[in-house]
Design an enzyme around this catalytic site. Structure first.
Site, PDB file in Angstrom:
ATOM      1  N   HIS A   1       0.846  -1.199   0.000  1.00  0.00           N
ATOM      2  CA  HIS A   1       0.000   0.000   0.000  1.00  0.00           C
ATOM      3  C   HIS A   1       0.875   1.240   0.000  1.00  0.00           C
ATOM      4  CE1 HIS A   1       0.598  -1.348   4.156  1.00  0.00           C
ATOM      5  NE2 HIS A   1       0.645  -0.069   4.481  1.00  0.00           N
TER       6      HIS A   1
ATOM      7  N   HIS B   1       0.923   5.142   1.250  1.00  0.00           N
ATOM      8  CA  HIS B   1       0.292   6.171   2.081  1.00  0.00           C
ATOM      9  C   HIS B   1       0.364   7.519   1.363  1.00  0.00           C
ATOM     10  CE1 HIS B   1       0.370   4.001   6.051  1.00  0.00           C
ATOM     11  NE2 HIS B   1       1.323   3.328   5.448  1.00  0.00           N
TER      12      HIS B   1
HETATM   13  P1  5GP Z   1       1.720   0.293   7.430  1.00  0.00           P
HETATM   14  O1  5GP Z   1       2.158   0.559   8.843  1.00  0.00           O
HETATM   15  O2  5GP Z   1       1.571  -1.190   7.144  1.00  0.00           O
HETATM   16  O3  5GP Z   1       2.527   0.997   6.387  1.00  0.00           O
HETATM   17  O4  5GP Z   1       0.289   0.955   7.319  1.00  0.00           O
HETATM   18  C1  5GP Z   1      -0.879   0.342   7.654  1.00  0.00           C
HETATM   19  C2  5GP Z   1      -1.926   1.442   7.748  1.00  0.00           C
HETATM   20  O5  5GP Z   1      -3.185   0.865   7.582  1.00  0.00           O
HETATM   21  C3  5GP Z   1      -1.925   2.180   9.092  1.00  0.00           C
HETATM   22  O6  5GP Z   1      -1.775   3.572   8.842  1.00  0.00           O
HETATM   23  C4  5GP Z   1      -3.298   1.837   9.680  1.00  0.00           C
HETATM   24  O7  5GP Z   1      -3.867   2.935  10.351  1.00  0.00           O
HETATM   25  C5  5GP Z   1      -4.088   1.452   8.462  1.00  0.00           C
HETATM   26  N1  5GP Z   1      -5.103   0.433   8.683  1.00  0.00           N
HETATM   27  C6  5GP Z   1      -4.925  -0.765   9.295  1.00  0.00           C
HETATM   28  N2  5GP Z   1      -6.063  -1.489   9.270  1.00  0.00           N
HETATM   29  C7  5GP Z   1      -6.980  -0.721   8.625  1.00  0.00           C
HETATM   30  C8  5GP Z   1      -8.355  -0.930   8.299  1.00  0.00           C
HETATM   31  O8  5GP Z   1      -8.968  -1.946   8.601  1.00  0.00           O
HETATM   32  N3  5GP Z   1      -8.984   0.073   7.625  1.00  0.00           N
HETATM   33  C9  5GP Z   1      -8.330   1.228   7.276  1.00  0.00           C
HETATM   34  N4  5GP Z   1      -9.047   2.149   6.624  1.00  0.00           N
HETATM   35  N5  5GP Z   1      -7.035   1.454   7.576  1.00  0.00           N
HETATM   36  C10 5GP Z   1      -6.363   0.492   8.240  1.00  0.00           C
END
Ligand code: 5GP
Ligand code: ZN
Length: 136
Positions: free
Chosen positions: A101, A103
């Protein structure tokens, strides 16, 4: 390919509801539910790739193209002052969901967030050693 145990596969393919701000055949863009700032969004491919090492080149390129498209929309509609595009790979890099993903984090003057890193001061020799290791 989808991974039936992956929450982002389910969100990206509409099996779990989300605050969607864009969708096409390849991607869904949703609002992060733990946003760093107002409008923090995530670009999710509909196919499952764990990270940047797994995603194919064309989908990676399309994700960056979409990041730009969303950046323009966010600047226009949210009136943000800047934008961080962040993409984490591996737990040491802060990745918590193992579905690739991107951001999109709109930035506002004095928003109080700390998304940048702390610079270090390697010697010229240390920098050359890294350069040589990567050029080998
Ligand atoms: P990472 O730390 O893997 O780069 O980012 C994961 C992101 O996904 C975090 O910013 C977290 O807030 C978001 N996130 C995790 N689970 C969910 C979810 O079920 N729905 C949404 N909309 N965001 C999520
Ligand atoms: Zn997935």
């Amino acid at each position: 390919m989808k991974d039936e145990n992956c929450i982002f596969c389910k969100i990206a393919n509409g099996e779990i509801p989300s605050n969607t701000i864009y969708e096409d055949d390849l991607f869904r863009v949703i609002l992060d539910n733990g946003p760093a700032t107002r409008g923090h969004a995530l670009i999710l491919p509909k196919q499952h790739y764990a990270d940047l090492y797994e995603i194919d080149e064309d989908t990676a390129a399309a994700a960056m193209k979409l990041a730009r498209k969303m950046a323009l929309i966010m600047r226009d509609k949210l009136n943000c002052d800047g934008l961080n595009v962040v993409q984490n790979n591996g737990s040491s890099a802060g990745q918590t969901v193992r579905h690739f993903h991107v951001h999109l984090i709109p930035r506002y003057e004095n928003d109080g967030q700390h998304i940048l890193w702390k610079p270090t001061s390697p010697s010229a020799d240390e920098l050359k050693a890294v350069r040589d290791e990567l050029n080998r």
